[in-house]
Scaffold this active site. Structure first.
Site, mmCIF file in Angstrom:
data_model
loop_
_atom_site.group_PDB
_atom_site.id
_atom_site.type_symbol
_atom_site.label_atom_id
_atom_site.label_comp_id
_atom_site.label_asym_id
_atom_site.label_seq_id
_atom_site.Cartn_x
_atom_site.Cartn_y
_atom_site.Cartn_z
ATOM 1 N NE ARG A 1 -4.885 5.233 9.506
ATOM 2 C CZ ARG A 1 -5.252 4.301 8.635
ATOM 3 N NH1 ARG A 1 -4.734 3.098 8.686
ATOM 4 N NH2 ARG A 1 -6.143 4.573 7.705
ATOM 5 C CG HIS B 1 -10.170 5.957 5.559
ATOM 6 N ND1 HIS B 1 -11.093 4.963 5.317
ATOM 7 C CD2 HIS B 1 -8.983 5.327 5.756
ATOM 8 C CE1 HIS B 1 -10.486 3.783 5.360
ATOM 9 N NE2 HIS B 1 -9.214 3.977 5.645
ATOM 10 N NE ARG C 1 -4.783 5.661 2.832
ATOM 11 C CZ ARG C 1 -5.206 4.711 3.631
ATOM 12 N NH1 ARG C 1 -5.822 5.011 4.737
ATOM 13 N NH2 ARG C 1 -5.011 3.449 3.321
ATOM 14 C CD GLU D 1 -3.095 -1.108 2.107
ATOM 15 O OE1 GLU D 1 -3.095 -0.214 2.971
ATOM 16 O OE2 GLU D 1 -3.882 -2.063 2.119
ATOM 17 C CG HIS E 1 -9.149 5.741 1.465
ATOM 18 N ND1 HIS E 1 -9.107 5.474 0.115
ATOM 19 C CD2 HIS E 1 -8.493 4.716 2.063
ATOM 20 C CE1 HIS E 1 -8.470 4.319 -0.077
ATOM 21 N NE2 HIS E 1 -8.087 3.846 1.095
HETATM 22 C C1 SIN Z 1 -7.536 0.462 2.508
HETATM 23 O O1 SIN Z 1 -7.800 -0.733 2.360
HETATM 24 O O2 SIN Z 1 -7.252 1.221 1.595
HETATM 25 C C2 SIN Z 1 -7.622 1.047 3.883
HETATM 26 C C3 SIN Z 1 -6.452 0.669 4.656
HETATM 27 C C4 SIN Z 1 -6.245 1.645 5.768
HETATM 28 O O3 SIN Z 1 -6.952 2.640 5.873
HETATM 29 O O4 SIN Z 1 -5.318 1.444 6.540
#
Ligand code: SIN
Length: 514
Positions: free
Chosen positions: A363, A328, A267, A109, A223
């Protein structure tokens, strides 16, 4: 043996209740059913160093970098160091993480230097964790109260002594030696959120009313990729981790021009760039193009998202899907030490309701489930120990001087012009004025507007009225903190302070004027 009241049934609350039940008398309270929590809807997963080609040192570095200079390094070290042991606990509790050739499967990610995101059921990680822990809680916790709201905490001589509860039969006050707040975030402060409807910030509001120090409230993470449909269903960052790209209406990728990591930039960077692109195209959502991943892969790796897309008549294996930013995750909350202890003796906060300092101003993806499990476990290990006089002091020594902010509860006197708060109006105000990009004048106008609203009278309040009262209190706290932070940092972006100042680390704490 102590009497422990755990409030909330996401990963943090369930771990706390299950672990505390080994030695203490536990009551677990949740506003809905046990399984209804933000945890249940988590997709991407839980980050931890579980392979020899990765290291705790690099996980720490990635987390600090995302935190934009405001993280508490000690909390970050603990988060990353304790992570692998806590993942083993989850496996022992029955969580079946996905595997490849017998090894834990690891996704990537944004802003992680290695693939280290563990997942379950493809994109149903939250369901996998929640189902296993709910079963464990039902087997081990004696007193579970669902559909029960905590109206207020009760203190005696400045120490926690219990809580007042509300269920369909009325109000009741129960005694407790400790209260562990684990009731999650406050996505419902905003008109668009990936969170379920239960996330109304109740725990932070309870802490604020009880006099707990709060910190970093201005940092709300948006998000970048919620499906642009009512309900803002999350499209996991893991989809971009697997190679999906963001495009505008003209079919052009726009993230490559914005950041070297393109779609896997932090993000806040991706969310703001998407919002800017949406403004350029008259408010139309941007598009997430996952078509190159192919239908077989998408159905297997992301079965939940594939099914939800189908339910909206979207075939994401063939066509890009419309996405938009949505609120989010809240980095701020009740300030704690590295054992989850707040400034109020007997009151712990764990999970999203807490501000451990591990996330700083932003975060790192998939660090939140990890933070919940690591710090819940630590909190339970100090039940019964002496409460330090000032649990936050070690943190302030490392993060710099403390700026205090008082929000004006006194301003909410009922006058002939007061209006009972309306949730949709509040959410719209927060989205428009305290969202991804803020200005001092909008924030000031929002504070003034919030002060014209009052909660519904206490004697006639339904569940949702109590929630609205909490949202109103928190909206003012978030907005005041955002007004006070005169810089752009991490998730807090001020159009009137566009240059990011990376070195200042000054937590702002919030108290409520009586
Ligand atoms: C996601 O699956 O994009 C969310 C993961 C997160 O917010 O840590």
């Amino acid at each position: 043996m102590s009497k422990v009241l755990v409030i909330g049934s996401g990963i943090a609350g369930l771990i706390a209740a299950v672990e505390a039940s080994r030695e203490h008398e536990v009551t677990l309270i949740t506003k809905s059913i046990l399984a209804e929590s933000n945890t249940h809807y988590a997709q991407g997963g839980i980050a931890a160093v579980m392979s020899s080609d990765d290291s705790v040192r690099e996980h720490v570095a990635d987390t600090l970098s995302a935190g934009a200079g405001l993280s508490w390094p000690t909390a970050v070290e603990i988060l990353c160091q304790d992570g692998p042991a806590r993942i083993k606990d989850l496996i022992d509790f029955g969580v079946a993480f996905d595997r490849e050739n017998g090894e834990l499967a690891r996704g990537l990610e944004a802003a992680h230097s290695h693939p280290r995101i563990l997942h379950a059921g493809g994109d149903a990680t939250g369901v996998g964790i929640s189902d296993a822990l709910v079963a464990k809680a039902r087997a081990t916790v004696n007193d579970i109260r669902e559909h029960t709201l905590v109206v207020d905490l009760v203190l005696e001589n400045g120490r926690i002594s219990g809580a007042t509860l509300l269920d369909s039969t009325g109000q009741e006050t129960i005694e407790a030696d400790y209260v562990i707040l684990a009731s999650g975030g406050a996505g419902n402060l905003y008109r668009h959120t990936t969170n379920p409807s239960v996330t109304t910030g109740d725990g932070v509001a309870l802490g604020l009313r009880a006099g707990a120090i709060l910190a970093d409230l201005e940092f709300y993470q948006f998000h970048p990729t919620a499906l642009a449909v009512p309900g803002s269903f999350l499209i996991s960052e893991a989809v971009r981790g697997e190679g999906a790209v963001l495009i505008n209406n003209a079919g052009e990728r726009f993230m490559q021009k914005v950041h070297p990591a393109a779609e896997l930039a932090p993000r806040d960077v991706v969310a703001r760039a998407s919002q800017a692109e949406m403004l350029r195209q008259g408010g139309q959502p941007v598009l997430l193009d996952a078509t190159a991943l192919g239908s077989d892969f998408l159905n297997k790796r992301f079965p939940t998202i594939s099914a939800v897309c189908r339910s909206y008549g979207l075939d994401w294996a063939r066509n890009p899907i419309p996405v938009t930013p949505a609120a989010h995750y809240w980095m701020g909350g009740i300030a704690t030490d590295i054992w989850g202890r707040s400034s109020v003796p007997g009151l712990f906060a764990v999970g999203e309701v807490a501000c451990t300092g591990a996330h700083g101003a932003n975060r790192l993806a998939s660090n939140s489930l990890l933070e919940s499990v690591v710090f819940s476990h630590r909190a339970i290990s100090v039940l019964g120990d002496a409460w330090p006089e000032s649990p936050q002091i070690e943190r302030w020594k490392e993060t710099g001087p403390l700026a205090e902010l008082t929000i004006g509860a006194a301003n909410h006197q009922v006058t002939p012009s007061s209006q009972v708060v309306d949730r949709v109006e509040l959410q719209t105000l927060m989205w428009d004025s305290v969202g991804l990009a803020r200005t001092g004048s909008d924030l000031l106008a929002a504070v003034n507007k919030l002060q014209t609203w009052v909660p519904a009278p206490e004697e006639h309040r339904a569940f949702t009225d109590w929630e609205d009262a909490n949202l109103l209190l928190l909206a003012e706290a978030v907005t005041s903190a955002a007004l006070a932070r005169e810089e752009s940092r991490g998730a807090h972006y001020r159009l009137d302070f566009e240059e990011i100042i990376p070195s200042m680390a000054r937590p702002i704490t919030v108290r409520r004027r009586a």
